[in-house]
Write a protein that holds these residues in place. Structure first.
Motif, mmCIF file in Angstrom:
data_model
loop_
_atom_site.group_PDB
_atom_site.id
_atom_site.type_symbol
_atom_site.label_atom_id
_atom_site.label_comp_id
_atom_site.label_asym_id
_atom_site.label_seq_id
_atom_site.Cartn_x
_atom_site.Cartn_y
_atom_site.Cartn_z
ATOM 1 N N LEU A 192 0.836 -1.208 0.000
ATOM 2 C CA LEU A 192 0.000 0.000 0.000
ATOM 3 C C LEU A 192 0.863 1.248 0.000
ATOM 4 O O LEU A 192 0.615 2.211 -0.731
ATOM 5 C CB LEU A 192 -0.911 0.012 1.231
ATOM 6 C CG LEU A 192 -2.135 -0.888 1.179
ATOM 7 C CD1 LEU A 192 -2.836 -0.904 2.536
ATOM 8 C CD2 LEU A 192 -3.089 -0.391 0.106
ATOM 9 N N ARG A 193 1.918 1.215 0.839
ATOM 10 C CA ARG A 193 2.818 2.374 0.900
ATOM 11 C C ARG A 193 3.516 2.583 -0.434
ATOM 12 O O ARG A 193 3.640 3.704 -0.914
ATOM 13 C CB ARG A 193 3.855 2.174 2.009
ATOM 14 C CG ARG A 193 3.462 2.837 3.314
ATOM 15 C CD ARG A 193 4.648 2.949 4.245
ATOM 16 N NE ARG A 193 5.247 1.651 4.545
ATOM 17 C CZ ARG A 193 4.810 0.833 5.495
ATOM 18 N NH1 ARG A 193 3.794 1.195 6.245
ATOM 19 N NH2 ARG A 193 5.386 -0.328 5.704
ATOM 20 N N ALA A 194 3.930 1.460 -1.066
ATOM 21 C CA ALA A 194 4.624 1.556 -2.346
ATOM 22 C C ALA A 194 3.727 2.167 -3.418
ATOM 23 O O ALA A 194 4.199 2.751 -4.388
ATOM 24 C CB ALA A 194 5.101 0.170 -2.782
ATOM 25 N N ARG A 195 2.393 2.010 -3.246
ATOM 26 C CA ARG A 195 1.460 2.557 -4.243
ATOM 27 C C ARG A 195 0.939 3.934 -3.823
ATOM 28 O O ARG A 195 -0.118 4.364 -4.260
ATOM 29 C CB ARG A 195 0.296 1.586 -4.440
ATOM 30 C CG ARG A 195 0.680 0.381 -5.287
ATOM 31 C CD ARG A 195 -0.260 -0.776 -5.080
ATOM 32 N NE ARG A 195 0.150 -1.934 -5.870
ATOM 33 C CZ ARG A 195 1.156 -2.728 -5.566
ATOM 34 N NH1 ARG A 195 1.869 -2.504 -4.479
ATOM 35 N NH2 ARG A 195 1.465 -3.753 -6.332
ATOM 36 N N GLY A 196 1.653 4.588 -2.938
ATOM 37 C CA GLY A 196 1.261 5.947 -2.572
ATOM 38 C C GLY A 196 0.568 6.043 -1.225
ATOM 39 O O GLY A 196 0.222 7.118 -0.783
ATOM 40 N N GLY A 197 0.337 4.899 -0.588
ATOM 41 C CA GLY A 197 -0.223 4.924 0.759
ATOM 42 C C GLY A 197 -1.692 5.277 0.803
ATOM 43 O O GLY A 197 -2.355 5.411 -0.223
ATOM 44 N N LEU A 198 -2.189 5.421 2.015
ATOM 45 C CA LEU A 198 -3.614 5.695 2.210
ATOM 46 C C LEU A 198 -3.872 7.188 2.377
ATOM 47 O O LEU A 198 -4.945 7.596 2.781
ATOM 48 C CB LEU A 198 -4.125 4.927 3.438
ATOM 49 C CG LEU A 198 -4.099 3.413 3.304
ATOM 50 C CD1 LEU A 198 -4.471 2.748 4.632
ATOM 51 C CD2 LEU A 198 -5.055 2.950 2.220
#
Lengths: 202, 181
Positions: A192-198
């Motif tokens: 999730l963090r690698a994809r820009g996080g929440l």
């Protein structure tokens, strides 16, 4: 993972989630205020009629969903039979079956997504207090995805246990299941963090 | 942030699958499910705040109609049934268990988790549970307590398991005990 929404299409499927939930609130409050067995029998008959109107197949599925209540109904009836106040016992059971039956009706005729949208909608006014409706929807999706993953992991480890031991798998299996899924959770968080996080949900 | 959300969702899923574990029947003939073990673990592993959030998330997926409450129950109906008090007790239990375990850091985690799980997952859980049964079934509190009593022995087993599991997790994955963060 199957939801409890009935695949049998009924007229009630076309009504929005919010009006059905409001009707449920009104119905349950009314039923809990009623004491008269005759009036409660009327409320119960109303719910039975609603189910009957949805067709034979739907009504049968609805009846099956009431199964967890039978032990309570049995205990109450026996209790009141002994204390010689059977009418009051019947009233309690009628109220219970009517209210739970009505609530199940809402669940069975409302898609998961519609209910979820209604809930996240209810959270919107709480935004200024730090509640986050979009994040809530994301968390629900995560839970629904995690359930089959956890079950598959538990099954795989139980099979490995049976391959090694003549004894049945027991609670000792829980720790390895937890450990492996905790590692999975870390991987999901990393992804999730690698994809820009929440943060976009903020 | 990401890790918190994922772990909260994971523990909500954990409570759900512990409810699907086939019910064990005690010698007394009372079925016990592992679901409240999941509630206890939410508190003792995630801590008061995140544990409560995980349990609330679990209740939300029950309410929107997933059959993940013990015995394959689910939907809005369960919030109108005789066991509604226990559903109210779930988040309270996780909160109290988490709060207590966070405050017993001097004690060995195995014991502090057991004490927290007993007070949160049994004492605190049963108070609203019994009140709920008394209201829905229109019985006195004493009678409702009688209905609930047979389930206590099973819960004591779960308290012990919760202590052992929490300590085991802490040993193998210290970072998973979120409240220590």
């Amino acid at each position: 993972m199957l939801s409890l929404t009935s695949p049998v299409r009924t007229p009630s499927h076309r009504i929005g989630a919010a009006p059905k939930l409001l009707a449920l609130c009104a119905f349950s409050i009314g039923a809990f205020l009623l004491r008269d067995p005759a009036l409660l029998a009327l409320a119960f008959a109303f719910v039975v009629l609603l189910y009957a109107a949805m067709g034979h197949l739907f009504a049968r599925a609805g009846l099956a969903r009431l199964r967890p209540l039978w032990p309570f109904v049995a205990v109450i009836l026996i209790w009141h039979l002994v204390t010689s106040d059977i009418l009051a016992g019947i009233a309690i059971c009628l109220r219970l079956l009517a209210v739970v039956g009505f609530a199940n009706l809402v669940t069975m005729t409302t898609p998961l997504q519609a209910l979820l949208d209604t809930v996240t909608g209810l959270f919107r006014p709480l935004r200024r207090f730090g509640a986050n409706p979009a994040l809530l929807g994301f968390a629900v999706a995560l839970v629904i995805r995690f359930i089959p993953v956890l079950m598959a992991r538990a099954r795989a480890l139980a099979e490995a246990w049976r391959a090694r031991s003549p004894r049945r798998a027991n609670w000792r299996l829980l720790t390895p299941v937890f450990l492996t899924v905790l590692d999975d959770a870390d991987h999901v968080a990393e992804a999730l963090r690698a994809r820009g996080g929440l943060n976009e949900y903020e | 942030m990401e890790r918190d959300v994922v772990l909260i969702a994971l523990f909500a899923a954990l409570v759900a699958i512990l409810g699907l574990v086939p019910q064990l029947t005690l010698i007394s003939g009372v079925p016990i499910s592992a679901q409240s073990l999941g509630i206890m673990l939410c508190g003792t592993v995630l801590g008061a705040k995140r544990g409560t959030l995980a349990v609330l998330l679990f209740l939300l997926i029950v309410a929107i109609g997933l059959p993940v409450l013990s015995g394959g129950r689910g939907g809005i109906g369960v919030f109108f049934g005789p066991t509604v008090g226990f559903l109210v007790g779930f988040p309270l239990a996780a909160f109290v268990a988490g709060y207590l375990v966070e405050r017993m850091q001097d004690l060995d985690l195995k014991w502090s988790a057991m004490i927290a799980a007993f007070i949160g997952g049994v004492v605190v859980m049963y108070i609203p549970g019994i009140i709920g049964m008394a209201v829905v079934l229109d019985k006195s509190l004493l009678v409702a307590t009688g209905f609930a009593l047979p389930f206590i022995p099973g819960d004591l087993i779960k308290v012990v398991l919760c202590g052992l599991l929490t300590a085991g997790l802490a040993r193998a994955r210290p970072a998973a005990i979120l409240w220590r963060g």
